[in-house]
Design a protein around this motif. Sequence first.
Motif: not given
Length: 412
Positions: A95-113
């Motif tokens: 299984v390939q996985a990726e964790l992403n974070l989405y902030y309320t100020n419209d910022q987003s970030m890929s944490v890690h694969q």
Amino acid sequence: MIHKNGPLDFNVNAFTSSSVSTSINFWTQDRQTARLTFKLTKDGVPLPLAAVTGKLVLVMSDGSRFIRDITIIDRVDGQAEYILSDQEVKHYGNVQAELNLYYTNDQSMSVHQFSFNISKSLIDQDIVPITEYYVAEFEDLRAKINELYKESIHKIDDLRAKFNDLDAFETKDGAQDKADAALATAKKYTDDHANNHEIHVVKNDKDKWNNGQLYKLTPDDGKVKQTPKDVNLFSLGTGYYMGWGLASLPVANDTSWYYFEVLETSHTNGLKRIIATRSSDNRTWIGTFHTNGFTGWKRILTDDELSSTWNQVTLTNGMTKQFAGNPLKFSIRQNAIHLRGSFEGIPANDAVIARFAQKPKSKSAFLAATVGSYGSARFTLDTDGSLRFDGMSANDSSYVSRFEINEEIQLW
């Protein structure tokens, strides 16, 4: 509940490997027990997860794809979890996985694969899963469509009832008969109650009102009550207030306007809760009186203090300029100002190089490294918000080209 935990520690930066192959292995019979746990850090400290949602993308070996929300366990300590659904855990293989974070100020970030494995249990040897796709937002859209459908059906039923009423219109004679009967009933009611002094309400209702709660939380106009100056905040009874210059405020000798919410208990041991909010900046404190007296003020941290942004410092001295490779920036977090970065040029001793709107309660002096020749420079953040260059000491001052600052200064 019992879970099989697959722990994952991720440091959020731009230098880690694009994908991490883990030794985590689940089985197709691990229904509702296969759990991935995340501990997120940044710059060596826990990454705050206030005002943020997280999504995990799973791409199975058979091509199936799932996107669902993670569950945040501790927003301050940067901890979250993800329990694989019954549909997800049956897709065995890598299984390939990726964790992403989405902030309320419209910022987003890929944490890690990262990747992990799901093994086929013996009981599932003859089962071949069908390729599936699941995205959380699609389910939200389907729920909204169902809601609109139910609302439309309700409106149609209302219209049908109204049309049925049209079919039930009476003749002129029938309506007259009903009007005559209603008039006779009203006349009898008037005659029966002509000598009744309690016309509008019954006595039980009046007794209930007279015995109701008489304590006022606000004045008659419903607005907040203003307290006189120099009143002790701890002496106020249950209610809503505002005022300034009171004794026992969260910040001593503060002349700001405050709003207060006071709640007393019905016990005789003096238990009480007070919420104080400073009008000028929305800072809020909570204080309680317990059996042993006042327990002290505790301030509530806001989301902007837990996850603040970095802003470039405006240099005001003509002999200095920002170093392009690492400009001097500042961030306000948990009532402290953080400085990091570098600027070029050697200002005169005691020269002000920048001014901040945030002002510390007392002068704060600190050292920064010199670049070009080994040494250090002394800076002071004054109570008026000015950042002053006090001087430097280096092996050879003529080789010094710029200064590197990395400092945290408390504002209270």
